[in-house]
Each structure stands twice: as structure tokens, then as C-alpha cells.
Enzyme design. Structure first.
Site, PDB file in Angstrom:
ATOM      1  N   CYS A 171       0.839  -1.206   0.000  1.00  0.00           N
ATOM      2  CA  CYS A 171       0.000   0.000   0.000  1.00  0.00           C
ATOM      3  C   CYS A 171       0.875   1.257   0.000  1.00  0.00           C
ATOM      4  O   CYS A 171       0.637   2.195  -0.769  1.00  0.00           O
ATOM      5  CB  CYS A 171      -0.919  -0.036   1.218  1.00  0.00           C
ATOM      6  SG  CYS A 171      -2.052   1.353   1.345  1.00  0.00           S
ATOM      7  N   CYS A 172       1.926   1.268   0.854  1.00  0.00           N
ATOM      8  CA  CYS A 172       2.823   2.423   0.888  1.00  0.00           C
ATOM      9  C   CYS A 172       3.514   2.610  -0.465  1.00  0.00           C
ATOM     10  O   CYS A 172       3.771   3.744  -0.879  1.00  0.00           O
ATOM     11  CB  CYS A 172       3.876   2.250   1.978  1.00  0.00           C
ATOM     12  SG  CYS A 172       3.298   2.582   3.655  1.00  0.00           S
TER      13      CYS A 172
ATOM     14  N   CYS B  34      -0.762   7.819   8.176  1.00  0.00           N
ATOM     15  CA  CYS B  34      -2.127   7.602   7.706  1.00  0.00           C
ATOM     16  C   CYS B  34      -3.040   7.189   8.866  1.00  0.00           C
ATOM     17  O   CYS B  34      -2.596   6.541   9.817  1.00  0.00           O
ATOM     18  CB  CYS B  34      -2.143   6.504   6.652  1.00  0.00           C
ATOM     19  SG  CYS B  34      -1.342   6.973   5.122  1.00  0.00           S
TER      20      CYS B  34
ATOM     21  N   CYS C 288      -3.167   3.529  10.091  1.00  0.00           N
ATOM     22  CA  CYS C 288      -1.852   2.986  10.476  1.00  0.00           C
ATOM     23  C   CYS C 288      -1.190   3.803  11.578  1.00  0.00           C
ATOM     24  O   CYS C 288       0.009   3.683  11.809  1.00  0.00           O
ATOM     25  CB  CYS C 288      -0.944   2.928   9.256  1.00  0.00           C
ATOM     26  SG  CYS C 288      -1.624   1.929   7.924  1.00  0.00           S
TER      27      CYS C 288
ATOM     28  N   CYS D  37       8.309   3.203   5.569  1.00  0.00           N
ATOM     29  CA  CYS D  37       7.287   3.098   4.534  1.00  0.00           C
ATOM     30  C   CYS D  37       7.871   3.015   3.134  1.00  0.00           C
ATOM     31  O   CYS D  37       7.142   2.944   2.163  1.00  0.00           O
ATOM     32  CB  CYS D  37       6.345   4.284   4.630  1.00  0.00           C
ATOM     33  SG  CYS D  37       7.207   5.840   4.706  1.00  0.00           S
TER      34      CYS D  37
HETATM   35  S1  SF4 Z   1       0.694   4.178   6.021  1.00  0.00           S
HETATM   36 FE1  SF4 Z   1      -0.949   2.618   5.852  1.00  0.00          FE
HETATM   37  S2  SF4 Z   1      -2.645   3.550   4.666  1.00  0.00           S
HETATM   38 FE2  SF4 Z   1      -0.802   4.857   4.473  1.00  0.00          FE
HETATM   39  S3  SF4 Z   1       0.098   4.242   2.547  1.00  0.00           S
HETATM   40 FE3  SF4 Z   1       1.130   3.026   4.155  1.00  0.00          FE
HETATM   41  S4  SF4 Z   1      -0.078   1.131   4.456  1.00  0.00           S
HETATM   42 FE4  SF4 Z   1      -1.289   2.572   3.187  1.00  0.00          FE
END
Ligand code: SF4
Length: 241
Positions: free
Chosen positions: A114-115, A202, A205, A230
Site C-alpha cells: 500500500c505504501c 495515515c 496505520c 514506509c
Molecule cells: S501508512 Fe498505511 S494507509 Fe498509508 S500508505 Fe502506508 S499502508 Fe497505506
């Protein structure tokens, strides 16, 4: 700038205050931008606009930030009169990610996929046009940041034909020093800090931490501490050992 010059800069800037490090960077590089996370690294914005009022500042909007962070970004834009750039992920990539993995895949599979889509790809696009960037990384933030240097060649985002310098003016500052600066200079800060949040990312998270907990314990708390980067800085951390 090559590795030897980076080494020399590190020696020259050893023990320097963040403002001196920022001045060095902003005077040396024309194509330079400051990465602002929407948290206490606002001190860098405050310091930078005093040196170069038209400094380029960008922030990554992952689409998953807290409402307080969006309001804070706008407050910083207005307070400092800067053209804050907000970078978005590629819509098709986000749609594919969500279609294939769902909206909360990070809890099951870890945060990296996701990151990679929401943070790293937009950052890579922005950094491609730069010679240097400035971050708010500090050594006291986590075990993974304990060796962060004040100046480094960015091992993750340099291109074969274009080295990218990463400047971390707050590397040697503690959280207490950052907050002393915020109070002394009446710097605006994210409302979440008043509710127990220390390190802010985020919404899904990030959670508040207790007074005895380390700040990064509020980020990706379901993962091992050594995994808590990340991708914005992970390559550099690996390179620094
Ligand atoms: S911090 Fe969490 S929601 Fe944000 S980009 Fe990374 S995994 Fe995705």
C-alpha cells in the site's frame, strides 16, 4: 555532488544547528524541495521560509490521512504563504490495489504494498526532477533511524545519471528540542498531537502512544519494529547499516 563531497559536507556540518544545515542546503542546491509530513517536521518549514521564502515544499496525500492532518496542511499553507504542493498517487494504481487486495490489506499483508502505491511512487516522481531533498528524519525516532546522517546520497532515489542528495537537518535533534522550537516560535502544529499522537501518518496505520511508549510504537503497531519504514527512507537506512 558525489560521495566524497557528501563526506566533506558531513564533516563541515558536524554539530551544526538545523538552521545552518538548511541554509547550507538551500544555498547550494537550486533544485531542492522540502518534504513535509504534516506532523512536527513543520519546524523545517518554519526554518526554511526564513532562509528562502519561496522554498518548494511538498506533502504526500495518500488518501488515507486524518481530517486533522488535511486541515493542518491547509493551515501551514496559509500561515507561511507557501504554495504547498500536495502529491497524489496514481488513480489507476490505487484502484488496482484496492480491487485486488481491499482497503485494509496492510493489516493482513503488511504495509509495504500500500505504501509503495500511495507514498513511494508519487515521491519517486517528484524527486526525479530534483538534485536534493530535505526530510524531518531524526535519530531518536526509532531503531531504524538511529544512524541517520545529516547529509547523504540517497541510495533509494538517486538515478544512475543523477545523484540525489538527502538532507536531514533534524537528525541530531531530540523530540524535546523540536517541541521547544515549536513553542518558542509559536509554530502551528497538528491538532492530533494534543490527543496523544506523536508520530503521525495515515489514519488506519497511526494511533496514540502512552507516555512511556516510543513514538514509532504508534505506527504499524502490528508489525515488527525493524519493518517500520514506509519506503520513503528504507533504502537509505539499509545503506547506512
Ligand atoms: S501508512 Fe498505511 S494507509 Fe498509508 S500508505 Fe502506508 S499502508 Fe497505506
Amino acid at each position: 555532488m558525489d560521495g566524497k563531497l557528501v563526506e566533506r559536507a558531513r564533516r563541515e556540518l558536524a554539530g551544526a544547528e538545523p538552521q545552518e544545515i538548511l541554509r547550507w542546503a538551500l544555498e547550494r542546491f537550486q533544485r531542492i524541495a522540502l518534504s513535509f509530513s504534516g506532523a512536527e517536521d513543520v519546524v523545517l518549514v518554519d526554518m526554511a521560509v526564513r532562509i528562502r521564502p519561496d522554498v518548494a515544499v511538498f506533502s504526500l496525500d495518500t488518501g488515507r490521512l486524518h481530517p486533522e492532518t488535511y486541515r493542518f496542511l491547509e493551515r501551514v499553507r496559509e500561515h507561511y504563504g507557501i504554495a504547498l504542493e500536495v502529491l497524489f498517487p496514481d488513480a489507476a494504481e490505487v484502484e488496482a490495489l484496492v480491487r485486488e487486495r481491499g482497503l485494509y490489506s496492510f493489516y493482513r499483508e503488511g504495509h509495504k504494498a500500500c505504501c509503495a502505491v500511495r507514498k513511494v511512487a508519487p515521491l519517486r516522481r517528484r524527486l526525479a526532477g530534483l538534485d536534493a531533498w530535505v526530510t524531518g528524519q531524526r535519530r531518536d525516532q526509532s531503531p531504524t533511524r538511529a544512524a541517520v546522517p545529516v547529509v547523504e546520497l540517497d541510495a533509494a532515489f538517486s538515478q544512475p545519471d543523477r545523484p540525489l542528495v538527502k538532507v536531514n537537518p533534524l537528525a541530531e535533534w531530540s523530540s524535546a528540542q523540536v517541541w521547544a522550537y515549536i513553542r518558542a516560535h509559536d509554530v502551528p502544529y497538528n491538532a492530533l498531537h494534543a490527543r496523544g499522537y506523536v508520530s503521525i501518518g495515515c489514519e488506519p496505520c497511526t494511533r496514540p502512544v502512552l507516555p512511556h511508549q516510543h513514538e514509532r510504537e504508534g505506527r504499524w503497531w502490528w508489525e515488527d519494529a525493524r519493518e517500520k519504514e514506509c519506503g520513503l527512507h528504507a533504502g537509505n537506512l539499509a545503506a547506512n547499516g
